[in-house]
Design an enzyme around this catalytic site. Sequence first.
Site, short mmCIF file in Angstrom:
data_model
loop_
_atom_site.label_atom_id
_atom_site.label_comp_id
_atom_site.label_asym_id
_atom_site.label_seq_id
_atom_site.Cartn_x
_atom_site.Cartn_y
_atom_site.Cartn_z
N LYS A 22 0.85 -1.21 0.00
CA LYS A 22 0.00 0.00 0.00
C LYS A 22 0.87 1.25 0.00
CE LYS A 22 -1.83 1.71 3.97
NZ LYS A 22 -1.58 3.15 4.16
N ASN A 23 1.84 1.30 0.91
CA ASN A 23 2.61 2.53 1.08
C ASN A 23 3.67 2.74 0.01
OD1 ASN A 23 0.98 2.98 3.21
ND2 ASN A 23 2.46 2.37 4.77
N ARG A 92 -4.41 9.66 3.84
CA ARG A 92 -3.30 10.58 4.15
C ARG A 92 -2.45 10.83 2.91
NH1 ARG A 92 -0.69 14.06 7.92
NH2 ARG A 92 1.54 13.89 7.51
N ARG A 121 -1.29 14.82 12.96
CA ARG A 121 -0.50 14.47 11.76
C ARG A 121 -0.35 15.73 10.89
NH1 ARG A 121 -2.41 8.75 9.27
NH2 ARG A 121 -0.23 8.72 8.58
N PRO A 122 0.43 16.70 11.39
CA PRO A 122 0.56 17.96 10.64
C PRO A 122 1.29 17.75 9.31
CG PRO A 122 2.15 17.86 12.45
CD PRO A 122 1.28 16.63 12.57
N ILE A 123 1.20 18.72 8.42
CA ILE A 123 1.93 18.67 7.14
C ILE A 123 2.90 19.85 7.03
CG2 ILE A 123 0.21 17.30 5.88
CD1 ILE A 123 -0.85 19.97 4.70
N ASP A 124 3.34 20.35 8.18
CA ASP A 124 4.22 21.53 8.19
C ASP A 124 5.50 21.28 7.39
OD1 ASP A 124 6.22 20.89 11.04
OD2 ASP A 124 4.55 19.63 10.37
N ASP A 308 3.86 0.65 12.13
CA ASP A 308 2.70 -0.02 11.53
C ASP A 308 2.59 -1.48 11.97
OD1 ASP A 308 3.05 1.71 8.32
OD2 ASP A 308 2.30 2.35 10.27
N ILE A 330 6.52 7.09 17.25
CA ILE A 330 6.22 7.82 16.01
C ILE A 330 4.90 8.60 16.07
CG2 ILE A 330 6.00 7.61 13.49
CD1 ILE A 330 8.76 6.78 14.53
N ARG A 400 -8.72 -0.76 3.65
CA ARG A 400 -7.85 0.29 3.13
C ARG A 400 -6.45 -0.25 2.83
NH1 ARG A 400 -6.86 4.95 6.56
NH2 ARG A 400 -5.50 5.27 4.76
C1 EPZ Z 1 3.64 7.01 6.39
O1 EPZ Z 1 2.77 8.02 6.91
C2 EPZ Z 1 2.77 5.75 6.24
N1 EPZ Z 1 1.68 6.03 5.35
C3 EPZ Z 1 2.23 5.35 7.61
O2 EPZ Z 1 1.53 4.11 7.46
C4 EPZ Z 1 3.39 5.10 8.55
O3 EPZ Z 1 2.89 4.84 9.83
C5 EPZ Z 1 4.28 6.35 8.61
O4 EPZ Z 1 4.72 6.73 7.30
C6 EPZ Z 1 5.52 6.12 9.46
O5 EPZ Z 1 6.24 5.04 9.01
C7 EPZ Z 1 1.89 6.00 4.02
O6 EPZ Z 1 2.98 5.77 3.53
C8 EPZ Z 1 0.71 6.27 3.14
P1 EPZ Z 1 5.43 10.50 8.49
P2 EPZ Z 1 3.20 9.56 6.94
O7 EPZ Z 1 5.30 11.74 7.69
O8 EPZ Z 1 3.90 9.88 5.69
C9 EPZ Z 1 5.21 13.78 11.97
C10 EPZ Z 1 -0.27 2.60 7.64
O9 EPZ Z 1 -0.80 2.03 8.62
N2 EPZ Z 1 5.17 14.80 10.90
O10 EPZ Z 1 6.69 9.74 8.40
O11 EPZ Z 1 2.02 10.32 7.32
C11 EPZ Z 1 3.92 12.97 12.03
O12 EPZ Z 1 2.91 13.60 12.74
C12 EPZ Z 1 0.12 4.08 7.74
O13 EPZ Z 1 -0.01 2.03 6.57
C13 EPZ Z 1 5.14 16.13 11.25
O14 EPZ Z 1 5.18 16.48 12.42
O15 EPZ Z 1 4.23 9.52 8.17
C14 EPZ Z 1 4.37 11.69 12.70
O16 EPZ Z 1 4.36 11.83 14.08
C15 EPZ Z 1 -0.29 4.72 9.01
N3 EPZ Z 1 5.08 17.04 10.24
C16 EPZ Z 1 5.79 11.53 12.18
O17 EPZ Z 1 6.21 12.81 11.70
C17 EPZ Z 1 5.04 16.70 8.91
O18 EPZ Z 1 4.97 17.57 8.04
C18 EPZ Z 1 5.91 10.50 11.06
O19 EPZ Z 1 5.10 10.87 10.01
C19 EPZ Z 1 5.07 15.32 8.58
C20 EPZ Z 1 5.13 14.38 9.59
#
Ligand code: EPZ
Length: 424
Positions: A22-23, A92, A121-124, A308, A330, A400
Amino acid sequence: MQKLVIEGGTPLFGEIMTQGAKNAVLPVLAACVLCEGTVHLKNCPCISDRYASARILSALGAKVKTEGNSLTADCTGLSSDEISCYLMKAMRSSIIFMGALLGRTGKCTLCYPGGCNLGPRPIDMHISAMRKMGGIISDEHGVISCSAPDGLKGCRHSLSFPSVGATENIMLAAVCAEGETIISNAAREPEICCLADFLRACGAKISGDGGGRIAIEGVKKLTAPDEAFEIIPDRIAAATYLSCAACAGGELLIRDCAPAHLEAVLPVFEQAGCRLKVFGSNIYIYRKGRLRAADTIRTMVYPGFPTDAQAILMAPLCTAEGTTVFVENIFENRYRHTDALCRMGADIKAEGKVAVVTGVPRLYGTVAEAPDLRGGAALVCAALGAEGISEISGVNYIDRGYEEIERVLTAAGAKIRREAEKLP
Ligand code: EPZ
């Protein structure tokens, strides 16, 4: 609405083919926006997130055809750069279209993404990276307007956290940007390497993926590869089916997975007393007798233990001899599955980052709702080993990320079926 009805206590026997990841497929589908010509993908998982991504591509004007685990996407004639909130909220990964659309059209309009509720889950990081590359981003009441009137410019990014999504978004924005982009402290997940492999097959100049420092030299355009591109196996789905065997007992052969991607996960099964054998791209697991508690499990970025797989490994350890401690580093709110596991008879104390799982002799069937994708999968695992019948609703979460989970498990001898939920 649908539910899964599971009669526990039947050991599993057989083979399970690992679905595509998926990812990995989701960022590759977003990357199609950057390509001229028709992209052919194979080993695409038949999961609802994939269909949601295909719907976004179609809404942008792409021609998308799906046939089982194959998919073609032709984005040559894109007619829009707006993604509705409805489509953005489905998952997401929709946010990854920001980098792709800015790189392709120089502008896009979207809103905050959806996805599992795992805490904030911010996107900053995504937004600040696009701004650093020359993007102008404004947020009007949740509608995000992005433009790059002079085109995107390559630059250096040093991520404060190796975010998977932010790394992918920068890669998609950078492949056709002017000049060089460096991403330091980049995510190292196998799905990042899969995206880099796809982009290279389309003519991108990328190096360093998997190593934490990615270098990208912008090129004029990307062209769809002549060959079909194969999506990597889903390491979390493979871990889930290993966990099903650990919960229910029996022996399973997980075929065509990538054992190397599970190096932080497999030792936990062995510590717990499962017999594991890795040969080529297959993993054999055998479980008989009661499991033992494992050493403390701390979720980390790759190659550490994946967040995950946290809920998925918690399920079998609920009935292990002894106490296992989990530390979720995480996401802030990723223990929502523990309520339902406790209703099945588990002894779990979760507070903040830490969950203490004290093994009990057995679990009992219950009626529960999947709180999110991996929490839902964990309930399925636990129910397979539990005494009696479980009914798990919220199957839309499980769909999903898992391709027809009940068909896959039934083929391995599980007593599981999908039913329509009767509303009161
Ligand atoms: C990806 O999510 C995966 N999703 C998630 O899998 C997985 O848990 C995660 O990476 C961590 O491995 C997909 O690939 C579609 P991150 P993503 O950005 O990209 C913080 C599943 O079950 N952060 O690495 O959203 C955030 O809040 C899903 O398959 C910020 O603060 O993860 C989190 O605490 C769930 N600001 C941490 O970083 C940002 O701009 C990791 O998030 C971006 C992230």
